[in-house]
Motif scaffolding. Structure first.
Motif, PDB file in Angstrom:
ATOM      1  N   ALA A 199       0.905  -1.230   0.233  1.00 28.85           N
ATOM      2  CA  ALA A 199      -0.003  -0.045   0.092  1.00 28.85           C
ATOM      3  C   ALA A 199       0.802   1.178   0.118  1.00 28.85           C
ATOM      4  O   ALA A 199       0.527   2.183  -0.678  1.00 28.85           O
ATOM      5  N   PHE A 200       1.885   1.122   0.763  1.00 27.23           N
ATOM      6  CA  PHE A 200       2.799   2.321   0.845  1.00 27.23           C
ATOM      7  C   PHE A 200       3.439   2.703  -0.680  1.00 27.23           C
ATOM      8  O   PHE A 200       3.410   3.759  -0.989  1.00 27.23           O
ATOM      9  N   LEU A 201       3.873   1.568  -0.981  1.00 25.20           N
ATOM     10  CA  LEU A 201       4.543   1.891  -2.477  1.00 25.20           C
ATOM     11  C   LEU A 201       3.826   2.247  -3.558  1.00 25.20           C
ATOM     12  O   LEU A 201       4.127   2.806  -4.409  1.00 25.20           O
ATOM     13  N   TYR A 202       2.593   1.584  -3.450  1.00 27.71           N
ATOM     14  CA  TYR A 202       1.610   2.045  -4.523  1.00 27.71           C
ATOM     15  C   TYR A 202       1.119   3.301  -4.249  1.00 27.71           C
ATOM     16  O   TYR A 202       0.866   4.113  -5.497  1.00 27.71           O
ATOM     17  N   SER A 203       1.195   3.937  -3.085  1.00 29.10           N
ATOM     18  CA  SER A 203       0.618   5.281  -3.115  1.00 29.10           C
ATOM     19  C   SER A 203       1.718   6.066  -3.264  1.00 29.10           C
ATOM     20  O   SER A 203       1.863   7.666  -3.627  1.00 29.10           O
ATOM     21  N   LYS A 204       3.092   6.007  -3.307  1.00 25.58           N
ATOM     22  CA  LYS A 204       4.375   6.659  -3.426  1.00 25.58           C
ATOM     23  C   LYS A 204       5.137   6.654  -4.838  1.00 25.58           C
ATOM     24  O   LYS A 204       5.713   7.542  -5.294  1.00 25.58           O
ATOM     25  N   SER A 205       4.889   5.533  -5.415  1.00 26.83           N
ATOM     26  CA  SER A 205       5.814   4.887  -6.569  1.00 26.83           C
ATOM     27  C   SER A 205       5.036   5.201  -7.765  1.00 26.83           C
ATOM     28  O   SER A 205       4.249   4.050  -7.960  1.00 26.83           O
ATOM     29  N   ARG A 206       5.243   5.779  -8.877  1.00 23.09           N
ATOM     30  CA  ARG A 206       4.670   5.483 -10.104  1.00 23.09           C
ATOM     31  C   ARG A 206       4.942   4.385 -10.750  1.00 23.09           C
ATOM     32  O   ARG A 206       4.106   3.572 -11.399  1.00 23.09           O
ATOM     33  N   ARG A 207       6.221   4.077 -10.811  1.00 28.31           N
ATOM     34  CA  ARG A 207       6.830   2.774 -11.313  1.00 28.31           C
ATOM     35  C   ARG A 207       6.270   1.517 -10.491  1.00 28.31           C
ATOM     36  O   ARG A 207       5.813   0.643 -11.335  1.00 28.31           O
ATOM     37  N   PHE A 208       5.921   1.676  -9.472  1.00 28.58           N
ATOM     38  CA  PHE A 208       5.312   0.443  -8.434  1.00 28.58           C
ATOM     39  C   PHE A 208       3.836   0.300  -8.934  1.00 28.58           C
ATOM     40  O   PHE A 208       3.294  -0.801  -9.248  1.00 28.58           O
ATOM     41  N   GLN A 209       3.249   1.346  -9.175  1.00 32.24           N
ATOM     42  CA  GLN A 209       1.994   1.540  -9.762  1.00 32.24           C
ATOM     43  C   GLN A 209       1.639   0.876 -11.055  1.00 32.24           C
ATOM     44  O   GLN A 209       0.797  -0.066 -11.241  1.00 32.24           O
ATOM     45  N   GLU A 210       2.643   1.145 -11.944  1.00 29.35           N
ATOM     46  CA  GLU A 210       2.416   0.652 -13.123  1.00 29.35           C
ATOM     47  C   GLU A 210       2.781  -0.921 -13.077  1.00 29.35           C
ATOM     48  O   GLU A 210       2.353  -1.657 -14.037  1.00 29.35           O
ATOM     49  N   ALA A 211       3.818  -1.296 -12.253  1.00 30.48           N
ATOM     50  CA  ALA A 211       4.096  -2.752 -12.216  1.00 30.48           C
ATOM     51  C   ALA A 211       3.002  -3.467 -11.641  1.00 30.48           C
ATOM     52  O   ALA A 211       2.638  -4.602 -12.078  1.00 30.48           O
ATOM     53  N   VAL A 212       2.310  -2.842 -10.733  1.00 32.02           N
ATOM     54  CA  VAL A 212       1.087  -3.785 -10.158  1.00 32.02           C
ATOM     55  C   VAL A 212       0.058  -3.856 -11.329  1.00 32.02           C
ATOM     56  O   VAL A 212      -0.757  -4.734 -11.397  1.00 32.02           O
ATOM     57  N   CYS A 213      -0.315  -2.734 -11.817  1.00 27.97           N
ATOM     58  CA  CYS A 213      -1.104  -2.876 -12.960  1.00 27.97           C
ATOM     59  C   CYS A 213      -0.736  -3.653 -14.079  1.00 27.97           C
ATOM     60  O   CYS A 213      -1.596  -4.391 -14.868  1.00 27.97           O
ATOM     61  N   MET A 242      12.978  -4.290 -10.464  1.00 27.54           N
ATOM     62  CA  MET A 242      13.135  -4.606  -9.154  1.00 27.54           C
ATOM     63  C   MET A 242      11.740  -4.824  -8.814  1.00 27.54           C
ATOM     64  O   MET A 242      10.991  -5.726  -8.134  1.00 27.54           O
ATOM     65  N   GLU A 243      10.687  -3.748  -9.074  1.00 34.22           N
ATOM     66  CA  GLU A 243       9.319  -3.826  -8.904  1.00 34.22           C
ATOM     67  C   GLU A 243       8.685  -4.919  -9.474  1.00 34.22           C
ATOM     68  O   GLU A 243       7.749  -5.809  -8.905  1.00 34.22           O
ATOM     69  N   VAL A 257      10.126  -8.071 -10.410  1.00 36.25           N
ATOM     70  CA  VAL A 257      10.479  -9.273  -9.738  1.00 36.25           C
ATOM     71  C   VAL A 257       9.874  -9.405  -8.487  1.00 36.25           C
ATOM     72  O   VAL A 257       9.342 -10.480  -8.321  1.00 36.25           O
ATOM     73  N   VAL A 258       9.776  -8.374  -7.794  1.00 32.41           N
ATOM     74  CA  VAL A 258       9.333  -8.534  -6.309  1.00 32.41           C
ATOM     75  C   VAL A 258       7.834  -8.899  -6.115  1.00 32.41           C
ATOM     76  O   VAL A 258       7.054  -9.772  -5.592  1.00 32.41           O
ATOM     77  N   LEU A 259       7.026  -8.143  -7.248  1.00 35.31           N
ATOM     78  CA  LEU A 259       5.447  -8.391  -7.432  1.00 35.31           C
ATOM     79  C   LEU A 259       5.492  -9.793  -7.658  1.00 35.31           C
ATOM     80  O   LEU A 259       4.319 -10.636  -7.609  1.00 35.31           O
ATOM     81  N   ASP A 260       6.169 -10.361  -8.976  1.00 35.01           N
ATOM     82  CA  ASP A 260       6.046 -11.727  -9.298  1.00 35.01           C
ATOM     83  C   ASP A 260       5.988 -12.805  -8.220  1.00 35.01           C
ATOM     84  O   ASP A 260       5.364 -13.818  -8.026  1.00 35.01           O
ATOM     85  N   ARG A 261       7.203 -12.539  -7.286  1.00 33.21           N
ATOM     86  CA  ARG A 261       7.476 -13.516  -6.193  1.00 33.21           C
ATOM     87  C   ARG A 261       6.324 -13.447  -5.265  1.00 33.21           C
ATOM     88  O   ARG A 261       5.986 -14.544  -4.524  1.00 33.21           O
ATOM     89  N   LEU A 262       5.814 -12.083  -5.034  1.00 34.48           N
ATOM     90  CA  LEU A 262       5.021 -11.869  -3.974  1.00 34.48           C
ATOM     91  C   LEU A 262       3.579 -12.938  -4.529  1.00 34.48           C
ATOM     92  O   LEU A 262       2.915 -13.661  -3.638  1.00 34.48           O
TER      93      LEU A 262
END
Length: 205
Positions: free
Chosen positions: A90-104, A124-125, A127-132
């Motif tokens: 939630a923190f990363l999604y609210s702060k990082s556009r790159r993380f938002q794009e990776a989630v989408c 890194m975003e 890879v982390v999301l894939d493993r999670l």
């Protein structure tokens, strides 16, 4: 861009590092020893361990649903671990556009829950999301299998915590979940419910 703020960039880096460390604990080579009383500890990365016949988690052994205190402790530990993951997401999604794009762009598939399937590479975003996502699907599968028993050894507040954290994680990790996986989970729940009913009938006979 949000990341142009140096202080924010550092916060994002720290957050990603924290998630990366959690991901490392999800694989056997990075898994920490199971503590006697696990608390906010991930118990899903230990395929070689003997698992409990009631809840399917390692580190303890219960034989009856009505005397499964250790199962409740293990499940609460697992829920707490994923609550920490959800907070970081939630923190990363609210702060990082790159993380938002990776989630989408992250798409969960039925096969991802199985060890040995191809892993994503890249930023890194990603890879982390894939493993999670892979490890989270294991949690979903586990709970689908033990749900009828969990209703006996977990309290209402425990179940509410599970529902709350999975609702959050579903939003971040499973937006692209295939219908096939959802059907598979439903089938597991139905089979587990039928098995629990038969066991109860046999016990009362």
């Amino acid at each position: 861009m949000l990341e142009e703020d140096p202080i924010l960039e550092e916060e994002i880096r720290v957050g990603l590092t924290a998630l990366s460390n959690l991901v490392r604990e999800m694989i056997p080579s990075g898994a920490k020893p199971i503590p006697a009383n696990p608390d906010r500890f991930n118990l899903l990365a230990r395929p070689g361990y003997k698992t409990c016949r009631v809840c399917g988690l390692p580190g303890h052994e219960c034989h009856r649903v009505d005397k499964a205190v250790a199962c409740r402790v293990a499940m609460l530990s697992l829920i707490g671990f994923w609550e920490d993951v959800a907070a970081q997401l939630a923190f990363l999604y609210s702060k990082s556009r790159r993380f938002q794009e990776a989630v989408c762009a992250n798409v969960a598939t039925y096969e991802m829950r199985v060890d040995g399937t191809p892993l994503k590479s890249g930023a890194m975003e990603v890879v982390v999301l894939d493993r999670l996502t892979r490890n989270y699907l294991k949690l979903v599968s586990l709970y689908a299998r033990i749900r009828p028993k969990a209703l006996h050894f977990m309290h209402k507040a425990d179940l509410a915590r599970y529902e709350s954290v999975t609702k959050t994680l579903n939003g971040f990790l499973l937006d692209g979940l295939t219908d096939l996986f959802e059907r598979h989970v439903a089938e597991l729940e139905a089979a587990a419910a039928a098995a629990a009913t038969e066991a109860l009938k046999a016990h009362n006979a």
